[in-house]
Write a protein that holds these residues in place. Structure first.
Motif, PDB file in Angstrom:
ATOM      1  N   VAL A 139       8.276   1.989   4.327  1.00  0.00           N
ATOM      2  CA  VAL A 139       6.874   1.735   3.932  1.00  0.00           C
ATOM      3  C   VAL A 139       6.891   2.925   2.597  1.00  0.00           C
ATOM      4  O   VAL A 139       6.240   2.931   1.699  1.00  0.00           O
ATOM      5  N   HIS A 140       7.439   4.309   2.962  1.00  0.00           N
ATOM      6  CA  HIS A 140       7.410   5.365   2.123  1.00  0.00           C
ATOM      7  C   HIS A 140       8.461   5.089   0.914  1.00  0.00           C
ATOM      8  O   HIS A 140       8.020   5.377  -0.221  1.00  0.00           O
ATOM      9  N   ASN A 141       9.370   4.529   1.071  1.00  0.00           N
ATOM     10  CA  ASN A 141      10.462   4.122   0.068  1.00  0.00           C
ATOM     11  C   ASN A 141       9.752   3.178  -0.887  1.00  0.00           C
ATOM     12  O   ASN A 141       9.888   3.433  -1.963  1.00  0.00           O
ATOM     13  N   SER A 142       8.936   2.176  -0.434  1.00  0.00           N
ATOM     14  CA  SER A 142       8.472   1.414  -1.439  1.00  0.00           C
ATOM     15  C   SER A 142       7.303   1.731  -2.185  1.00  0.00           C
ATOM     16  O   SER A 142       6.995   1.382  -3.296  1.00  0.00           O
ATOM     17  N   ALA A 143       6.562   2.647  -1.202  1.00  0.00           N
ATOM     18  CA  ALA A 143       5.312   3.095  -2.045  1.00  0.00           C
ATOM     19  C   ALA A 143       5.888   4.218  -3.051  1.00  0.00           C
ATOM     20  O   ALA A 143       5.210   4.182  -4.192  1.00  0.00           O
ATOM     21  N   TYR A 144       6.951   4.744  -2.912  1.00  0.00           N
ATOM     22  CA  TYR A 144       7.525   5.677  -3.898  1.00  0.00           C
ATOM     23  C   TYR A 144       8.099   4.932  -5.105  1.00  0.00           C
ATOM     24  O   TYR A 144       7.930   5.373  -6.221  1.00  0.00           O
ATOM     25  N   GLU A 145       8.749   4.074  -4.653  1.00  0.00           N
ATOM     26  CA  GLU A 145       9.148   3.132  -5.891  1.00  0.00           C
ATOM     27  C   GLU A 145       8.198   2.730  -6.880  1.00  0.00           C
ATOM     28  O   GLU A 145       8.392   2.510  -7.962  1.00  0.00           O
ATOM     29  N   ARG A 146       7.153   2.046  -6.336  1.00  0.00           N
ATOM     30  CA  ARG A 146       5.831   1.802  -6.996  1.00  0.00           C
ATOM     31  C   ARG A 146       5.153   2.907  -7.577  1.00  0.00           C
ATOM     32  O   ARG A 146       4.828   2.663  -9.051  1.00  0.00           O
ATOM     33  N   LEU A 147       5.225   3.985  -6.990  1.00  0.00           N
ATOM     34  CA  LEU A 147       4.449   5.192  -7.746  1.00  0.00           C
ATOM     35  C   LEU A 147       5.488   5.548  -8.951  1.00  0.00           C
ATOM     36  O   LEU A 147       4.873   5.791  -9.924  1.00  0.00           O
ATOM     37  N   PHE A 148       6.692   5.616  -8.825  1.00  0.00           N
ATOM     38  CA  PHE A 148       7.560   5.805  -9.694  1.00  0.00           C
ATOM     39  C   PHE A 148       7.698   5.155 -10.857  1.00  0.00           C
ATOM     40  O   PHE A 148       7.781   5.316 -12.090  1.00  0.00           O
ATOM     41  N   GLY A 149       7.360   3.633 -10.637  1.00  0.00           N
ATOM     42  CA  GLY A 149       7.431   2.930 -11.871  1.00  0.00           C
ATOM     43  C   GLY A 149       5.961   2.462 -12.182  1.00  0.00           C
ATOM     44  O   GLY A 149       5.780   1.817 -13.103  1.00  0.00           O
ATOM     45  N   GLY A 150       5.069   3.666 -11.835  1.00  0.00           N
ATOM     46  CA  GLY A 150       3.666   3.376 -12.378  1.00  0.00           C
ATOM     47  C   GLY A 150       2.817   2.303 -12.005  1.00  0.00           C
ATOM     48  O   GLY A 150       1.847   1.856 -12.571  1.00  0.00           O
ATOM     49  N   GLU A 151       3.096   1.871 -10.897  1.00  0.00           N
ATOM     50  CA  GLU A 151       2.590   0.800 -10.030  1.00  0.00           C
ATOM     51  C   GLU A 151       1.868   1.036  -8.858  1.00  0.00           C
ATOM     52  O   GLU A 151       1.608   0.187  -7.934  1.00  0.00           O
ATOM     53  N   CYS A 152       1.239   2.199  -8.728  1.00  0.00           N
ATOM     54  CA  CYS A 152       0.343   2.641  -7.509  1.00  0.00           C
ATOM     55  C   CYS A 152      -0.889   1.831  -7.145  1.00  0.00           C
ATOM     56  O   CYS A 152      -1.112   1.691  -5.916  1.00  0.00           O
ATOM     57  N   ALA A 153      -1.227   1.027  -8.252  1.00  0.00           N
ATOM     58  CA  ALA A 153      -2.267   0.131  -8.151  1.00  0.00           C
ATOM     59  C   ALA A 153      -1.792  -1.068  -7.044  1.00  0.00           C
ATOM     60  O   ALA A 153      -2.811  -1.707  -6.540  1.00  0.00           O
ATOM     61  N   ALA A 154      -0.751  -1.318  -7.080  1.00  0.00           N
ATOM     62  CA  ALA A 154      -0.180  -2.510  -6.177  1.00  0.00           C
ATOM     63  C   ALA A 154       0.195  -2.181  -4.727  1.00  0.00           C
ATOM     64  O   ALA A 154       0.648  -2.845  -3.973  1.00  0.00           O
ATOM     65  N   TRP A 155      -0.138  -0.663  -4.323  1.00  0.00           N
ATOM     66  CA  TRP A 155       0.186  -0.264  -2.944  1.00  0.00           C
ATOM     67  C   TRP A 155      -0.466  -1.240  -2.022  1.00  0.00           C
ATOM     68  O   TRP A 155      -1.612  -1.715  -2.065  1.00  0.00           O
ATOM     69  N   THR A 156       0.270  -1.508  -0.983  1.00  0.00           N
ATOM     70  CA  THR A 156      -0.387  -2.260   0.209  1.00  0.00           C
ATOM     71  C   THR A 156      -1.345  -0.986   0.860  1.00  0.00           C
ATOM     72  O   THR A 156      -0.939   0.194   0.746  1.00  0.00           O
ATOM     73  N   ALA A 157      -2.270  -1.533   1.869  1.00  0.00           N
ATOM     74  CA  ALA A 157      -2.964  -0.776   2.630  1.00  0.00           C
ATOM     75  C   ALA A 157      -1.924   0.124   3.262  1.00  0.00           C
ATOM     76  O   ALA A 157      -2.259   1.411   3.574  1.00  0.00           O
ATOM     77  N   ALA A 158      -1.076  -0.237   3.885  1.00  0.00           N
ATOM     78  CA  ALA A 158       0.038   0.526   4.515  1.00  0.00           C
ATOM     79  C   ALA A 158       0.792   1.477   3.847  1.00  0.00           C
ATOM     80  O   ALA A 158       0.915   2.691   4.396  1.00  0.00           O
ATOM     81  N   GLU A 159       1.084   1.177   2.639  1.00  0.00           N
ATOM     82  CA  GLU A 159       1.647   2.350   1.699  1.00  0.00           C
ATOM     83  C   GLU A 159       0.748   3.314   1.376  1.00  0.00           C
ATOM     84  O   GLU A 159       1.085   4.363   1.254  1.00  0.00           O
ATOM     85  N   GLN A 160      -0.674   2.849   0.894  1.00  0.00           N
ATOM     86  CA  GLN A 160      -1.339   4.039   0.695  1.00  0.00           C
ATOM     87  C   GLN A 160      -1.661   4.686   1.786  1.00  0.00           C
ATOM     88  O   GLN A 160      -1.777   5.910   1.515  1.00  0.00           O
ATOM     89  N   ARG A 161      -1.776   4.448   3.089  1.00  0.00           N
ATOM     90  CA  ARG A 161      -2.073   5.174   4.218  1.00  0.00           C
ATOM     91  C   ARG A 161      -0.928   5.893   4.465  1.00  0.00           C
ATOM     92  O   ARG A 161      -1.047   7.485   4.626  1.00  0.00           O
ATOM     93  N   ALA A 162       0.490   5.652   4.097  1.00  0.00           N
ATOM     94  CA  ALA A 162       1.666   6.388   4.421  1.00  0.00           C
ATOM     95  C   ALA A 162       1.545   7.788   3.316  1.00  0.00           C
ATOM     96  O   ALA A 162       1.787   8.638   3.559  1.00  0.00           O
ATOM     97  N   VAL A 163       1.133   7.115   2.143  1.00  0.00           N
ATOM     98  CA  VAL A 163       1.218   8.259   0.913  1.00  0.00           C
ATOM     99  C   VAL A 163      -0.063   9.250   1.312  1.00  0.00           C
ATOM    100  O   VAL A 163       0.428  10.421   1.241  1.00  0.00           O
ATOM    101  N   ARG A 164      -0.998   8.730   1.691  1.00  0.00           N
ATOM    102  CA  ARG A 164      -2.270   9.782   2.183  1.00  0.00           C
ATOM    103  C   ARG A 164      -1.951  10.667   3.289  1.00  0.00           C
ATOM    104  O   ARG A 164      -2.157  11.885   2.958  1.00  0.00           O
ATOM    105  N   GLU A 165      -1.307  10.144   4.309  1.00  0.00           N
ATOM    106  CA  GLU A 165      -0.672  11.079   5.309  1.00  0.00           C
ATOM    107  C   GLU A 165       0.102  12.229   4.820  1.00  0.00           C
ATOM    108  O   GLU A 165       0.167  13.056   5.384  1.00  0.00           O
TER     109      GLU A 165
END
Length: 199
Positions: A139-165
């Protein structure tokens, strides 16, 4: 701790396993709501990861913190090291902290979040306290990839929760990590908020 002891520890940190001068040293300014300071950041050699400079101490490793880039530069110069870049990159941690306070109503500051994520990993490595951050998985890996690609608006709820934690744990690590404030100038050791301020 006296100046000689600190100098010896500093030399040991750079001598451990690497020919002197192969690691690159940078000043890194962190502007947070609770703690703002300039730290020294070391780029890894070959496949080794980057880390924030932390010095051995009797109880826990301590991060040398400075009010200005000039203080950090003088500290390194006196120990036979040069900063690889004369200025400091800046992490606007306060923007991340504002987002964490109300992620439902505030937009993610992607650049600051990416910088904070990388910084917290490097800080935890430097302190030898990687267990202070949540274990990272798919989940962190996919969230990081989206963030790195400027696509954090596409985070799933689980990805955003993992990033916030992860970021919440990282902010706590930064705010509470033991520090040597203005080392070499007779500055006190301490851990905690507000020391020093480098806004």
């Amino acid at each position: 701790m006296d100046e000689t002891g600190t100098a010896d520890m500093f030399a040991d940190v750079f001598a451990a396993g690497h020919p002197r001068g192969r690691e690159h040293l940078f000043a890194y300014r962190v502007r947070g709501l609770d703690r703002s300071a300039v730290a020294l950041w070391i780029s890894g050699v070959n496949d080794e990861p980057d880390r924030v400079l932390a010095l051995p101490a009797a109880d826990r490793r301590r991060v040398p913190l400075f009010t200005t880039v000039r203080q950090a530069r003088v500290y390194a110069d006196r120990r036979g090291r040069k900063l690889d870049w004369p200025e400091a990159a800046t992490l606007e941690l306060g923007r991340v902290q504002h987002w964490l306070q109300d992620p439902a109503l505030r937009r993610v500051p992607p650049g600051a979040v990416l910088d904070a994520w990388n910084f917290f990993e490097d800080l935890a490595r430097g302190l030898g306290e990687v267990d202070r951050l949540p274990p990272q998985g798919a989940v962190h890996n996919s969230a990081y990839e989206r963030l790195f690609g400027g696509e954090c608006a596409a985070w799933t709820a689980a990805e955003q929760r993992a990033v916030r934690e992860l970021l919440t744990a990282g902010v706590e690590l930064w705010n509470s990590c033991p520090a040597i404030v203005k080392p070499g100038s007779g500055g006190a050791s301490g851990s905690g908020r507000g020391a020093p301020s480098a806004r």
